[in-house]
Motif scaffolding. Structure first.
Motif, PDB file in Angstrom:
ATOM      1  N   ALA A  65       2.530  -6.637 -35.095  1.00 33.61           N
ATOM      2  CA  ALA A  65       3.920  -6.309 -34.782  1.00 33.61           C
ATOM      3  C   ALA A  65       3.951  -5.806 -33.336  1.00 33.61           C
ATOM      4  O   ALA A  65       2.926  -5.362 -32.805  1.00 33.61           O
ATOM      5  CB  ALA A  65       4.426  -5.240 -35.736  1.00 33.61           C
ATOM      6  N   GLN A  66       5.113  -5.904 -32.713  1.00 33.05           N
ATOM      7  CA  GLN A  66       5.204  -5.487 -31.304  1.00 33.05           C
ATOM      8  C   GLN A  66       5.594  -4.014 -31.151  1.00 33.05           C
ATOM      9  O   GLN A  66       5.664  -3.486 -30.039  1.00 33.05           O
ATOM     10  CB  GLN A  66       6.224  -6.352 -30.567  1.00 33.05           C
ATOM     11  CG  GLN A  66       5.821  -7.809 -30.464  1.00 33.05           C
ATOM     12  CD  GLN A  66       6.874  -8.660 -29.791  1.00 33.05           C
ATOM     13  OE1 GLN A  66       7.856  -8.163 -29.234  1.00 33.05           O
ATOM     14  NE2 GLN A  66       6.703  -9.972 -29.848  1.00 33.05           N
ATOM     15  N   LYS A  72       8.956   8.087 -40.413  1.00 35.70           N
ATOM     16  CA  LYS A  72       8.294   7.499 -41.578  1.00 35.70           C
ATOM     17  C   LYS A  72       9.204   6.526 -42.335  1.00 35.70           C
ATOM     18  O   LYS A  72       8.832   5.390 -42.627  1.00 35.70           O
ATOM     19  CB  LYS A  72       7.885   8.658 -42.501  1.00 35.70           C
ATOM     20  CG  LYS A  72       6.799   8.344 -43.454  1.00 35.70           C
ATOM     21  CD  LYS A  72       6.339   9.633 -44.128  1.00 35.70           C
ATOM     22  CE  LYS A  72       5.507   9.265 -45.354  1.00 35.70           C
ATOM     23  NZ  LYS A  72       5.295  10.424 -46.216  1.00 35.70           N
ATOM     24  N   SER A  73      10.405   6.965 -42.663  1.00 36.86           N
ATOM     25  CA  SER A  73      11.348   6.125 -43.409  1.00 36.86           C
ATOM     26  C   SER A  73      12.712   6.807 -43.389  1.00 36.86           C
ATOM     27  O   SER A  73      12.831   7.936 -42.908  1.00 36.86           O
ATOM     28  CB  SER A  73      10.901   5.968 -44.873  1.00 36.86           C
ATOM     29  OG  SER A  73      10.953   7.225 -45.512  1.00 36.86           O
ATOM     30  N   THR A  80      11.879  -0.428 -37.902  1.00 33.99           N
ATOM     31  CA  THR A  80      10.906  -1.005 -38.840  1.00 33.99           C
ATOM     32  C   THR A  80       9.708  -0.060 -38.917  1.00 33.99           C
ATOM     33  O   THR A  80       9.094   0.251 -37.883  1.00 33.99           O
ATOM     34  CB  THR A  80      10.442  -2.392 -38.345  1.00 33.99           C
ATOM     35  OG1 THR A  80      11.604  -3.215 -38.188  1.00 33.99           O
ATOM     36  CG2 THR A  80       9.495  -3.052 -39.325  1.00 33.99           C
ATOM     37  N   SER A  81       9.415   0.423 -40.098  1.00 29.87           N
ATOM     38  CA  SER A  81       8.363   1.441 -40.223  1.00 29.87           C
ATOM     39  C   SER A  81       6.963   0.823 -40.260  1.00 29.87           C
ATOM     40  O   SER A  81       6.791  -0.347 -40.624  1.00 29.87           O
ATOM     41  CB  SER A  81       8.583   2.277 -41.482  1.00 29.87           C
ATOM     42  OG  SER A  81       8.302   1.492 -42.627  1.00 29.87           O
ATOM     43  N   ALA A  82       5.991   1.671 -39.951  1.00 27.92           N
ATOM     44  CA  ALA A  82       4.585   1.250 -40.041  1.00 27.92           C
ATOM     45  C   ALA A  82       4.258   0.869 -41.489  1.00 27.92           C
ATOM     46  O   ALA A  82       3.517  -0.090 -41.729  1.00 27.92           O
ATOM     47  CB  ALA A  82       3.682   2.382 -39.558  1.00 27.92           C
ATOM     48  N   GLN A  83       4.838   1.588 -42.428  1.00 25.58           N
ATOM     49  CA  GLN A  83       4.570   1.280 -43.837  1.00 25.58           C
ATOM     50  C   GLN A  83       5.069  -0.121 -44.200  1.00 25.58           C
ATOM     51  O   GLN A  83       4.410  -0.869 -44.921  1.00 25.58           O
ATOM     52  CB  GLN A  83       5.248   2.328 -44.725  1.00 25.58           C
ATOM     53  CG  GLN A  83       4.918   2.168 -46.181  1.00 25.58           C
ATOM     54  CD  GLN A  83       5.661   3.156 -47.062  1.00 25.58           C
ATOM     55  OE1 GLN A  83       6.808   3.509 -46.776  1.00 25.58           O
ATOM     56  NE2 GLN A  83       5.004   3.624 -48.100  1.00 25.58           N
ATOM     57  N   MET A  84       6.261  -0.478 -43.677  1.00 27.10           N
ATOM     58  CA  MET A  84       6.799  -1.826 -43.953  1.00 27.10           C
ATOM     59  C   MET A  84       5.868  -2.897 -43.387  1.00 27.10           C
ATOM     60  O   MET A  84       5.616  -3.920 -44.028  1.00 27.10           O
ATOM     61  CB  MET A  84       8.181  -1.994 -43.301  1.00 27.10           C
ATOM     62  CG  MET A  84       9.267  -1.161 -43.920  1.00 27.10           C
ATOM     63  SD  MET A  84      10.721  -1.316 -42.862  1.00 27.10           S
ATOM     64  CE  MET A  84      11.818  -0.221 -43.725  1.00 27.10           C
ATOM     65  N   ALA A 118       1.029   4.676 -37.577  1.00 23.94           N
ATOM     66  CA  ALA A 118       0.286   3.410 -37.647  1.00 23.94           C
ATOM     67  C   ALA A 118      -1.048   3.642 -38.367  1.00 23.94           C
ATOM     68  O   ALA A 118      -1.394   2.922 -39.306  1.00 23.94           O
ATOM     69  CB  ALA A 118       0.062   2.847 -36.249  1.00 23.94           C
ATOM     70  N   LEU A 119      -1.772   4.666 -37.951  1.00 24.14           N
ATOM     71  CA  LEU A 119      -3.081   4.927 -38.559  1.00 24.14           C
ATOM     72  C   LEU A 119      -2.942   5.317 -40.033  1.00 24.14           C
ATOM     73  O   LEU A 119      -3.728   4.868 -40.870  1.00 24.14           O
ATOM     74  CB  LEU A 119      -3.809   6.036 -37.784  1.00 24.14           C
ATOM     75  CG  LEU A 119      -4.283   5.655 -36.382  1.00 24.14           C
ATOM     76  CD1 LEU A 119      -4.874   6.866 -35.679  1.00 24.14           C
ATOM     77  CD2 LEU A 119      -5.303   4.518 -36.420  1.00 24.14           C
ATOM     78  N   ALA A 120      -1.919   6.102 -40.335  1.00 21.70           N
ATOM     79  CA  ALA A 120      -1.716   6.525 -41.735  1.00 21.70           C
ATOM     80  C   ALA A 120      -1.411   5.323 -42.626  1.00 21.70           C
ATOM     81  O   ALA A 120      -1.590   5.381 -43.836  1.00 21.70           O
ATOM     82  CB  ALA A 120      -0.593   7.546 -41.805  1.00 21.70           C
ATOM     83  N   ASN A 121      -0.926   4.244 -42.010  1.00 19.94           N
ATOM     84  CA  ASN A 121      -0.581   3.041 -42.788  1.00 19.94           C
ATOM     85  C   ASN A 121      -1.547   1.890 -42.537  1.00 19.94           C
ATOM     86  O   ASN A 121      -1.192   0.710 -42.687  1.00 19.94           O
ATOM     87  CB  ASN A 121       0.860   2.633 -42.478  1.00 19.94           C
ATOM     88  CG  ASN A 121       1.845   3.605 -43.106  1.00 19.94           C
ATOM     89  OD1 ASN A 121       2.061   3.555 -44.311  1.00 19.94           O
ATOM     90  ND2 ASN A 121       2.388   4.503 -42.305  1.00 19.94           N
TER      91      ASN A 121
END
Ligand code: PEP
Length: 260
Positions: A65-66, A72-73, A80-84, A118-121
């Motif tokens: 992703a860019q 978080k949400s 657009t979240s890291a989790q998505m 990013a790292l958490a996801n």
């Protein structure tokens, strides 16, 4: 051995038909990279799943992703979240591209939040840093880049920093046709490596890939990638042309050959 990466940044370009056509042409070249080498495609959000499916089982090819949200949400329309991103099995995310820093006011502090999410996801961040022409002319690029790393990355533990890929992208060389000379790139990459050594020690620092970005093209990729502290490139304009980017990916394969 650290990873060597040719990363494409398509930015806000291409329709889905054009994007699929470009990817088809690149895949048709059937480039089989060495185990430590990767081609990564940072594509617009709506195309992430299509391009991921198109790449399929091609070894060592990945999609990025860019950008991702700094929260978080929740009620953040348009984000657009890291989790998505992780939930659709994307492995990489660009963080802190100079265009995001400049046009969307992304500060080192905001980027810290993005890095953590990013790292958490389970996303591998490609963290962009680099100085403007004014800073380079004032010869304070080393301190400037060091500060970008310090403020956004140096809170990370040793077991986290090695998931980061750093992309050094002097702003004066992005999309301008001006490229840092291979010597200028090597000088800054060696400086970044030294800063990492001072903070995290030799062992960890030598595992962190540092990519160069700024008008990399087929004609200069091999010379730049051959520098000892340059581990590949982040490529904008030239990644939109299949033949150009194929040659850039293939340059990775030539780096380790005694005779290029
Ligand atoms: C970039 O956008 O990251 C970049 C390096 O662009 P270009 O290759 O076009 O200079």
């Amino acid at each position: 051995m650290r990873k060597q990466i040719a990363a494409a940044n398509w930015k806000m370009n291409l329709t889905i038909e054009e994007a699929e056509q470009l990817m088809n042409e690149i895949l048709e070249a059937k480039i089989f990279l060495e185990p430590q080498q990767q081609a990564v495609f940072a594509v617009p959000f709506p195309y992430l799943i299509n391009i991921k499916n198109k790449i399929g089982e091609q070894p060592n090819f990945f999609v990025a992703a860019q950008n991702c949200a700094s929260e978080k949400s929740g009620a953040y329309t348009g984000e657009t979240s890291a989790q998505m991103i992780n939930s659709i099995n994307i492995n990489y995310v660009l963080i802190g591209h100079s265009e995001r820093r400049e046009y969307y006011n992304e500060t080192n502090e905001i980027l810290t939040k993005k890095i953590n999410l990013a790292l958490a996801n389970n996303l591998n961040p490609i963290f962009c840093c680099g100085e403007s022409l004014k800073i380079r002319e004032g010869n304070s690029q080393n301190e400037f880049v060091q500060n970008q790393l310090k403020e956004s990355l140096f809170h990370l533990a040793a077991g986290e920093i090695n998931k980061i890929i750093i992309a050094y992208e002097p702003i004066w060389a992005i999309g301008t046709g001006l490229t840092a000379s291979s010597l200028q790139a090597q000088e800054m990459h060696a400086h970044i490596r030294k800063v990492l050594v001072d903070k995290y020690g030799e062992e960890i620092s030598k595992t962190i890939s540092i990519l160069y970005g700024g008008s990399v093209k087929a004609a200069n990729a091999l010379e730049i990638f051959s520098q000892p502290d340059v581990d590949g490139g982040l490529v904008g304009g030239a990644s939109l042309n299949a033949q150009e980017f194929i040659t850039i990916i293939k340059s990775l394969k030539k780096i380790n050959c005694p005779i290029n």
